[in-house]
Design a protein around this motif. Structure first.
Motif, PDB file in Angstrom:
ATOM      1  N   LYS A  86       0.819  -1.206   0.000  1.00 41.36           N
ATOM      2  CA  LYS A  86       0.000   0.000   0.000  1.00 41.36           C
ATOM      3  C   LYS A  86       0.857   1.262   0.000  1.00 41.36           C
ATOM      4  CE  LYS A  86      -3.705  -2.277   2.645  1.00 41.36           C
ATOM      5  NZ  LYS A  86      -4.446  -2.273   3.934  1.00 41.36           N
ATOM      6  N   MET A  87       1.908   1.279   0.845  1.00 38.72           N
ATOM      7  CA  MET A  87       2.676   2.517   1.011  1.00 38.72           C
ATOM      8  C   MET A  87       3.583   2.837  -0.190  1.00 38.72           C
ATOM      9  SD  MET A  87       5.793   1.588   3.683  1.00 38.72           S
ATOM     10  CE  MET A  87       4.785   0.783   4.921  1.00 38.72           C
ATOM     11  N   LYS A  91       0.335   6.674  -6.486  1.00 38.90           N
ATOM     12  CA  LYS A  91      -0.864   7.478  -6.287  1.00 38.90           C
ATOM     13  C   LYS A  91      -1.429   7.242  -4.893  1.00 38.90           C
ATOM     14  CE  LYS A  91      -2.056   7.511 -11.195  1.00 38.90           C
ATOM     15  NZ  LYS A  91      -3.083   7.165 -12.203  1.00 38.90           N
ATOM     16  N   ILE A  92      -0.779   7.841  -3.916  1.00 46.94           N
ATOM     17  CA  ILE A  92      -1.233   7.742  -2.527  1.00 46.94           C
ATOM     18  C   ILE A  92      -0.926   9.061  -1.842  1.00 46.94           C
ATOM     19  CG2 ILE A  92       0.950   6.707  -1.795  1.00 46.94           C
ATOM     20  CD1 ILE A  92      -0.618   5.202   0.376  1.00 46.94           C
ATOM     21  N   ALA A  93      -1.843   9.523  -1.040  1.00 42.96           N
ATOM     22  CA  ALA A  93      -1.662  10.791  -0.336  1.00 42.96           C
ATOM     23  C   ALA A  93      -0.540  10.680   0.690  1.00 42.96           C
ATOM     24  CB  ALA A  93      -2.965  11.190   0.351  1.00 42.96           C
ATOM     25  N   LYS A  94       0.161  11.781   0.903  1.00 43.93           N
ATOM     26  CA  LYS A  94       1.286  11.781   1.846  1.00 43.93           C
ATOM     27  C   LYS A  94       0.829  11.425   3.257  1.00 43.93           C
ATOM     28  CE  LYS A  94       4.347  15.053  -0.486  1.00 43.93           C
ATOM     29  NZ  LYS A  94       5.076  16.336  -0.380  1.00 43.93           N
ATOM     30  N   GLU A  95      -0.344  11.905   3.636  1.00 45.84           N
ATOM     31  CA  GLU A  95      -0.846  11.618   4.979  1.00 45.84           C
ATOM     32  C   GLU A  95      -1.117  10.127   5.149  1.00 45.84           C
ATOM     33  OE1 GLU A  95      -2.169  13.754   2.894  1.00 45.84           O
ATOM     34  OE2 GLU A  95      -1.579  15.717   3.733  1.00 45.84           O
ATOM     35  N   LYS A  99       0.881   7.464   7.698  1.00 47.09           N
ATOM     36  CA  LYS A  99       0.222   6.574   8.661  1.00 47.09           C
ATOM     37  C   LYS A  99       0.675   5.129   8.505  1.00 47.09           C
ATOM     38  CE  LYS A  99      -3.995   9.367   9.034  1.00 47.09           C
ATOM     39  NZ  LYS A  99      -5.447   9.429   8.733  1.00 47.09           N
ATOM     40  N   LEU A 100       0.773   4.698   7.239  1.00 43.81           N
ATOM     41  CA  LEU A 100       1.215   3.319   6.987  1.00 43.81           C
ATOM     42  C   LEU A 100       2.661   3.121   7.434  1.00 43.81           C
ATOM     43  CD1 LEU A 100      -0.332   2.868   3.422  1.00 43.81           C
ATOM     44  CD2 LEU A 100      -1.075   1.707   5.502  1.00 43.81           C
ATOM     45  N   VAL A 101       3.509   4.109   7.191  1.00 34.45           N
ATOM     46  CA  VAL A 101       4.924   4.025   7.603  1.00 34.45           C
ATOM     47  C   VAL A 101       5.021   3.960   9.119  1.00 34.45           C
ATOM     48  CG1 VAL A 101       7.077   5.346   7.713  1.00 34.45           C
ATOM     49  CG2 VAL A 101       5.862   5.121   5.543  1.00 34.45           C
ATOM     50  N   THR A 102       4.265   4.818   9.805  1.00 33.14           N
ATOM     51  CA  THR A 102       4.283   4.823  11.272  1.00 33.14           C
ATOM     52  C   THR A 102       3.811   3.483  11.831  1.00 33.14           C
ATOM     53  OG1 THR A 102       3.833   7.201  11.253  1.00 33.14           O
ATOM     54  CG2 THR A 102       3.439   6.028  13.319  1.00 33.14           C
TER      55      THR A 102
END
Length: 634
Positions: A86-87, A91-95, A99-102
């Motif tokens: 997913k991360m 085409k994925i929003a920074k926010e 969240k996925l990284v955190t």
């Protein structure tokens, strides 16, 4: 009679029994067969063939079961892989990515050193380090700090280590380099570990680079890093300051270098720097051994760095005929890529300037260059090969660093350095006395050294034995390279003369090259090139045209000016075909320099040709004359 009747009855009974027996047996058989067939059908139902999808799912389940037993954090890796899919999307929003990284870092916290060696986890961590906040990145760095050396040897973890170094602060990078202390040589001998050392070396400042290099020079410097300062960046200066024994340093450096060369780990700039320092102090036999090892396809992997190209040049200059042949054959198939390279092209320039086997050079190098000739002419680095043949070692086309690299020497193999060293040794023994007797002794020493050089070091030719002009003729004229080059210049004259790099090759070709190397063999084609340039200049001036006129373009106007000054034949052709009767039209802008060049020409024939038309323009002040025409005629 009664007996016969009895026998007949018995036979009838036997026949009846025989006929009834099969029926009974069939009945029994049918009774027994029925439950067997039912069991068989049930068995077939249980072992029915699985579909392809079912087989794949079953195999995956078995594989996952085995991995769970073998890998402690298998379930965690599966969760991280799902988050990573997913991360890493574009085409994925920074926010959402943050969240996925955190979430991924939270799941890995405290387990990073254990899972970083996995292919999947390593890639997840690289993505997290790239997109996480600085605080999160610092936390990962601190968790990995005690394990950096171990991770440097891991095939998958090494990519994360490089990513961490790319994003490290100055303090973190300095701390990482300090952890490498004492382990640089073992890491360089390792295929994966050497990548980490090289990456740290590229990111390091001058002092940190010196710290990494110094422990490869000697055991003392490995133990006491504060002994070396930036003022003594060269190994010879370090040795003289600290009083290190040359033999001890050579033994240590040989023990470091040899295993690396044997494994073929020669791609890294830190090794190239060490080899250059080794060449500066090593004796003749040691240097010869290294050159022999490097004179192979290995050299192709080295010439991509500044020091690597210098090593390549030294191997060409001091290698014997057999070693030079190996180097040239090792470059086969890589000529185009090498010719376009900033440093690699200088190795090819050296080969063209030194190697006497022009047939081999023509077969391997020239033939490959001819297929990309136009691209070479227009390329900043590729044109140097052609310019070296047209005008060797010109400061106009080669920078001082380029010329210095072509003039590099190895002290223990250099004929000049050897003769100077022996001269100083002998003259130092002369006691103070009569000046004339001292001069006589010095002359005698020179003669001895000349004889010694010719006798002992005949195989260490720094340049070829062939006359340089003859070598150039064979490579440029006899190979057909000059003929092809003239064809390219005539066909693409407009593009080349307006090009920043192509104009220099066109200028040299139009003048016939240094020392008139292309005359008189190719005079006809050179005249055709002059006519092609003159035809461009003769085109009418048009404001609607998107392309600047050749007399007004910045590059082409200056090239034509130089040709007028240096080539009277071209000046006459240009005047007669393009400028005669039109000079007043071109006395403004960049084209004014072209008209003025006729007045500055050192050839009296050219001055006489333009005198009648240009003098009125000088009289009315439109055109400035740097020197009076009458004075020039005198």
């Amino acid at each position: 009679m009664a007996a016969k009747k009895q026998d007949a009855g018995d036979t009838k009974k036997r026949k009846r029994l025989n006929t009834e027996a099969p029926k009974a047996s069939k009945l029994v058989a049918s009774k027994k067969h029925k439950p067997d067939s039912v069991a068989k059908d049930n068995k077939n139902k249980k072992t029915a063939p699985l579909t392809g999808r079912e087989r794949r799912l079953h195999a995956k389940e078995l594989a996952d079961a085995r991995k769970k037993k073998r890998k402690r954090h298998f379930t965690l890796e599966q969760e991280l892989a799902r988050l990573w899919e997913k991360m890493r999307r574009h085409k994925i929003a920074k926010e959402d990515r943050a969240k996925l990284v955190t979430e991924a870092l939270r799941k890995m916290k405290g387990k990073i050193p254990e899972i970083v060696g996995s292919h999947i986890s390593s890639r997840v961590l690289q993505t997290c380090v790239k997109h996480c906040s600085q605080a999160e990145r610092d936390a990962v760095f601190e968790e990995l700090r005690p394990h950096f050396l171990t991770l440097a040897f891991s095939a998958y973890a090494v990519h994360l280590v490089k990513k961490m170094l790319d994003n490290a602060s100055k303090k973190q990078l300095a701390g990482f380099i300090s952890t490498l202390r004492g382990h640089v040589a073992p890491l360089l001998r390792h295929m994966v570990g050497s990548i980490v050392v090289e990456h740290a070396y590229e990111l390091a400042n001058a002092a940190q680079k010196q710290e990494l290099l110094s422990e490869l020079y000697s055991t003392e410097l490995q133990l006491f890093k504060d002994l070396v300062s930036l003022k003594e960046s060269r190994l010879s200066d370090v040795m003289s300051k600290l009083g290190l024994q040359k033999g001890s340093v050579l033994r240590h450096m040989t023990s470091v270098i040899q295993p690396i060369l044997e494994k073929g780990i020669v791609d890294h700039s830190i090794l190239h720097r060490v080899l250059m320092e080794y060449f500066s102090i090593a004796d003749k036999s040691s240097v010869t051994d290294i050159i022999q090892q490097l004179s192979s396809p290995l050299i192709v992997r080295m010439i991509g760095t500044r020091d690597g190209a210098k090593i390549g040049i030294l191997c060409v200059k001091y290698g014997n005929a057999k070693e030079r042949k190996k180097i040239i054959k090792g470059l086969k198939g890589h000529i185009d890529k090498t010719a376009y390279h900033q440093y690699g092209c200088m190795v090819l320039v050296c080969i063209l300037s030194v190697v006497d086997d022009t047939k081999l050079i023509t077969k391997v190098i020239i033939r490959e260059l001819q297929s990309i000739l136009k691209e070479l002419v227009l390329d900043k680095n590729g044109r140097r090969l052609l310019l070296q043949l047209l005008h060797p070692n010109s400061s106009r086309y080669f920078s001082p660093d380029d010329l210095a690299s072509l003039n590099l020497s190895i002290p223990s193999l250099s004929l000049k350095d050897q003769s100077e060293a022996s001269f100083l040794t002998e003259t130092s023994k002369v006691s103070l006395g009569d000046k004339e007797s001292k001069e006589d002794i010095e002359v005698a020493v020179d003669e001895v050294n000349k004889d010694k050089t010719s006798a002992d070091d005949s195989d260490l030719a720094e340049s070829g034995k062939k006359d340089p002009f003859v070598r150039r003729q064979e490579l440029l004229i006899k190979s057909g390279l000059a003929d092809s080059l003239l064809d390219i210049c005539i066909e693409s004259v407009g593009e080349l003369i307006r090009s920043n790099f192509g104009k220099e090759v066109l200028y040299e070709v139009a003048t016939g090259g240094s020392d008139g190397i292309m005359h008189p063999v190719l005079d006809d084609k050179i005249n055709s090139l002059h006519n092609a340039v003159a035809s461009l200049a003769a085109l009418p001036k048009s404001e609607d045209s998107q392309e600047e006129h050749v007399l007004e373009n910045f590059h082409s106007s200056r090239t034509i000016r130089k040709l007028i000054l240096d080539c009277p034949n071209f000046a006459s052709t240009l005047w007669e075909k393009a400028l005669k009767g039109k000079s007043e039209l071109w006395v403004h802008g960049h084209s004014c320099k072209v008209i003025s060049a006729f007045l500055e020409s050192p050839d009296p024939t050219v001055l006489k040709l333009v005198k009648k038309e240009l003098q009125p323009l000088i009289d009315i002040g439109i055109l400035k004359n740097p020197k009076p025409i009458e004075q020039a005629n005198q």
